[in-house]
Design a protein around this motif. Structure first.
Motif, short mmCIF file in Angstrom:
data_model
loop_
_atom_site.label_atom_id
_atom_site.label_comp_id
_atom_site.label_asym_id
_atom_site.label_seq_id
_atom_site.Cartn_x
_atom_site.Cartn_y
_atom_site.Cartn_z
N LYS A 57 0.82 -1.21 0.00
CA LYS A 57 0.00 0.00 0.00
C LYS A 57 0.86 1.26 0.00
CE LYS A 57 -4.12 -1.95 2.15
NZ LYS A 57 -5.13 -1.81 3.23
N LEU A 58 2.01 1.17 0.64
CA LEU A 58 2.91 2.32 0.64
C LEU A 58 3.42 2.60 -0.76
CD1 LEU A 58 4.48 4.42 2.32
CD2 LEU A 58 6.29 2.72 2.58
N VAL A 59 3.80 1.55 -1.47
CA VAL A 59 4.28 1.71 -2.84
C VAL A 59 3.16 2.22 -3.73
CG1 VAL A 59 5.18 0.49 -4.84
CG2 VAL A 59 6.09 -0.02 -2.57
N ALA A 60 1.92 1.69 -3.51
CA ALA A 60 0.79 2.14 -4.31
C ALA A 60 0.48 3.62 -4.05
CB ALA A 60 -0.44 1.28 -4.01
N ALA A 61 0.62 4.04 -2.77
CA ALA A 61 0.36 5.44 -2.46
C ALA A 61 1.42 6.36 -3.08
CB ALA A 61 0.32 5.63 -0.94
N GLY A 62 2.64 5.84 -3.14
CA GLY A 62 3.71 6.63 -3.76
C GLY A 62 4.02 6.12 -5.16
N SER A 63 3.02 6.06 -5.99
CA SER A 63 3.17 5.50 -7.34
C SER A 63 4.11 6.35 -8.19
CB SER A 63 1.80 5.38 -8.01
OG SER A 63 1.22 6.66 -8.17
N TYR A 64 4.51 5.76 -9.29
CA TYR A 64 5.42 6.46 -10.21
C TYR A 64 4.75 7.68 -10.82
CZ TYR A 64 8.60 7.29 -14.11
OH TYR A 64 9.46 7.84 -15.01
N GLN A 65 3.44 7.57 -11.07
CA GLN A 65 2.73 8.70 -11.65
C GLN A 65 2.73 9.89 -10.69
OE1 GLN A 65 1.69 5.59 -11.64
NE2 GLN A 65 1.81 5.12 -13.84
N ARG A 66 2.53 9.65 -9.41
CA ARG A 66 2.57 10.75 -8.45
C ARG A 66 3.97 11.32 -8.31
NH1 ARG A 66 -1.31 8.70 -3.42
NH2 ARG A 66 -3.25 8.57 -4.64
N PHE A 67 4.96 10.43 -8.38
CA PHE A 67 6.34 10.89 -8.31
C PHE A 67 6.66 11.80 -9.50
CE2 PHE A 67 10.91 10.40 -9.07
CZ PHE A 67 11.42 10.67 -7.81
N SER A 69 4.48 13.51 -11.24
CA SER A 69 3.73 14.76 -11.14
C SER A 69 4.42 15.78 -10.24
CB SER A 69 2.33 14.47 -10.62
OG SER A 69 2.39 13.96 -9.29
N CYS A 70 5.23 15.30 -9.30
CA CYS A 70 5.97 16.21 -8.42
C CYS A 70 7.23 16.76 -9.09
CB CYS A 70 6.33 15.50 -7.12
SG CYS A 70 4.90 15.02 -6.11
N TYR A 71 7.78 15.99 -10.01
CA TYR A 71 9.03 16.39 -10.69
C TYR A 71 8.80 16.36 -12.19
CZ TYR A 71 10.87 15.29 -6.07
OH TYR A 71 11.08 15.24 -4.72
N CYS A 73 9.01 18.71 -14.53
CA CYS A 73 10.03 19.35 -15.39
C CYS A 73 11.24 18.44 -15.55
CB CYS A 73 10.44 20.69 -14.80
SG CYS A 73 9.11 21.90 -14.74
N PHE A 74 11.69 17.84 -14.47
CA PHE A 74 12.84 16.94 -14.56
C PHE A 74 12.51 15.70 -15.38
CE2 PHE A 74 15.53 13.51 -12.89
CZ PHE A 74 16.79 14.07 -13.07
N TYR A 75 11.26 15.24 -15.26
CA TYR A 75 10.85 14.06 -16.02
C TYR A 75 10.88 14.33 -17.51
CZ TYR A 75 7.68 10.66 -18.10
OH TYR A 75 7.10 9.70 -18.91
N LYS A 76 10.46 15.54 -17.92
CA LYS A 76 10.47 15.87 -19.35
C LYS A 76 11.89 15.89 -19.90
CE LYS A 76 6.18 18.56 -19.28
NZ LYS A 76 5.58 19.90 -19.46
N LEU A 77 12.86 16.28 -19.05
CA LEU A 77 14.24 16.33 -19.50
C LEU A 77 14.91 14.96 -19.45
CD1 LEU A 77 15.36 19.64 -17.74
CD2 LEU A 77 14.78 19.31 -20.16
N GLN A 78 14.67 14.20 -18.39
CA GLN A 78 15.34 12.91 -18.18
C GLN A 78 14.32 11.86 -17.71
OE1 GLN A 78 18.43 12.19 -18.85
NE2 GLN A 78 19.26 14.23 -19.25
N PRO A 79 13.52 11.36 -18.60
CA PRO A 79 12.50 10.38 -18.17
C PRO A 79 13.11 9.06 -17.67
CG PRO A 79 12.57 10.58 -20.57
CD PRO A 79 13.42 11.68 -20.03
N GLN A 80 14.15 8.59 -18.34
CA GLN A 80 14.76 7.32 -17.89
C GLN A 80 15.45 7.49 -16.54
OE1 GLN A 80 17.34 5.99 -21.04
NE2 GLN A 80 15.64 5.45 -22.42
N ILE A 85 15.68 6.81 -10.62
CA ILE A 85 15.70 7.41 -9.29
C ILE A 85 14.51 6.91 -8.49
CG2 ILE A 85 15.46 9.59 -8.02
CD1 ILE A 85 17.05 10.92 -10.27
N TYR A 86 13.35 6.84 -9.10
CA TYR A 86 12.15 6.36 -8.40
C TYR A 86 12.32 4.91 -7.96
CZ TYR A 86 7.43 4.59 -7.75
OH TYR A 86 6.32 3.99 -7.24
N ASP A 87 12.83 4.07 -8.85
CA ASP A 87 13.01 2.66 -8.49
C ASP A 87 13.99 2.51 -7.34
OD1 ASP A 87 11.26 1.96 -10.49
OD2 ASP A 87 12.82 1.51 -11.97
#
Length: 214
Positions: A57-67, A69-71, A73-80, A85-87
């Motif tokens: 449930k902790l991992v589901a609450a902190g999903s990659y999509q939410r991560f 959405s917080c970053y 601008c950085f995701y658009k520059l470096q998605p991989q 970093i998320y993993d």
């Protein structure tokens, strides 16, 4: 509480699934006998299941999509790199939580306590006398719970008092014996002193007699 109940239900369902498979095989072999009821999982297993469910449930609450959405601008520059970093963050978070929980289990000796509680519950199933239940009157319940402890403590204090009195009596006898010994020694010293004074007086008289003119 809801997560713990769901985890326990999933653990029992998993155990029931295994028992059902084994019972089906046994039924085919023994000629159609019904499957044996699956044993309920132990509290240690339920605790592990609750921890795993919490991490899920902790991992589901902190999903990659939410991560993301917080970053954004950085995701658009470096998605991989963002995914990497998320993993790493999720992996380290799960490892840290598991290590903390395992440390708590080791410090509290929870594994042995869970097994002991399972054993107590299993043994209590064969008891015929009813289990204790609160009467609804807190004063009576507290008195009933504390009375045996207080009685044992009173017996312990009485034994300790009797032992202390016995030791005090023995020490008093030793003190009296020492006092008598000191008084006897003082009498002996006084007697020897008097004897020495008498001898000294006799010697003085003898010397004076010898020194008298002929």
């Amino acid at each position: 509480m809801g997560g713990g109940g769901g985890a326990r239900a999933r653990a029992m369902a998993a155990a029931g699934g295994d028992g059902g498979a084994g019972g089906a095989e046994g039924g085919g072999t023994d000629g159609g006998d019904g499957p044996e009821p699956a044993a309920a999982p132990g509290r240690a297993q339920v605790f592990s299941t609750v921890v795993d469910t919490f991490l899920e449930k902790l991992v589901a609450a902190g999903s990659y999509q939410r991560f993301v959405s917080c970053y954004r601008c950085f995701y658009k520059l470096q998605p991989q790199l963002t995914r990497s970093i998320y993993d790493q963050f999720i992996s380290q978070l799960q490892t840290s939580i598991k290590e903390e929980i395992q440390e708590v289990k080791n410090e509290g000796n929870l594994e042995a306590l869970f097994n002991l509680l399972d054993k107590i519950v299993e043994e209590a199933k064969d008891r015929e006398e009813p289990a204790w239940r609160p009467s609804g009157v807190p004063v009576q319940d507290m008195r009933a719970a504390l009375a045996p402890f207080l009685l044992r403590h009173r017996c312990h204090l009485r034994r300790a008092l009797q032992e202390r009195q016995r030791r005090s009596s023995s020490l008093a006898q030793e003190v009296l014996a020492g006092r008598d010994s000191i008084e006897e020694l003082q009498r002996q010293i006084q007697a020897r002193q008097q004897a020495w004074q008498a001898i000294t007086e006799q010697q003085r008289e003898l010397i004076m007699t010898l020194q008298e003119p002929q």
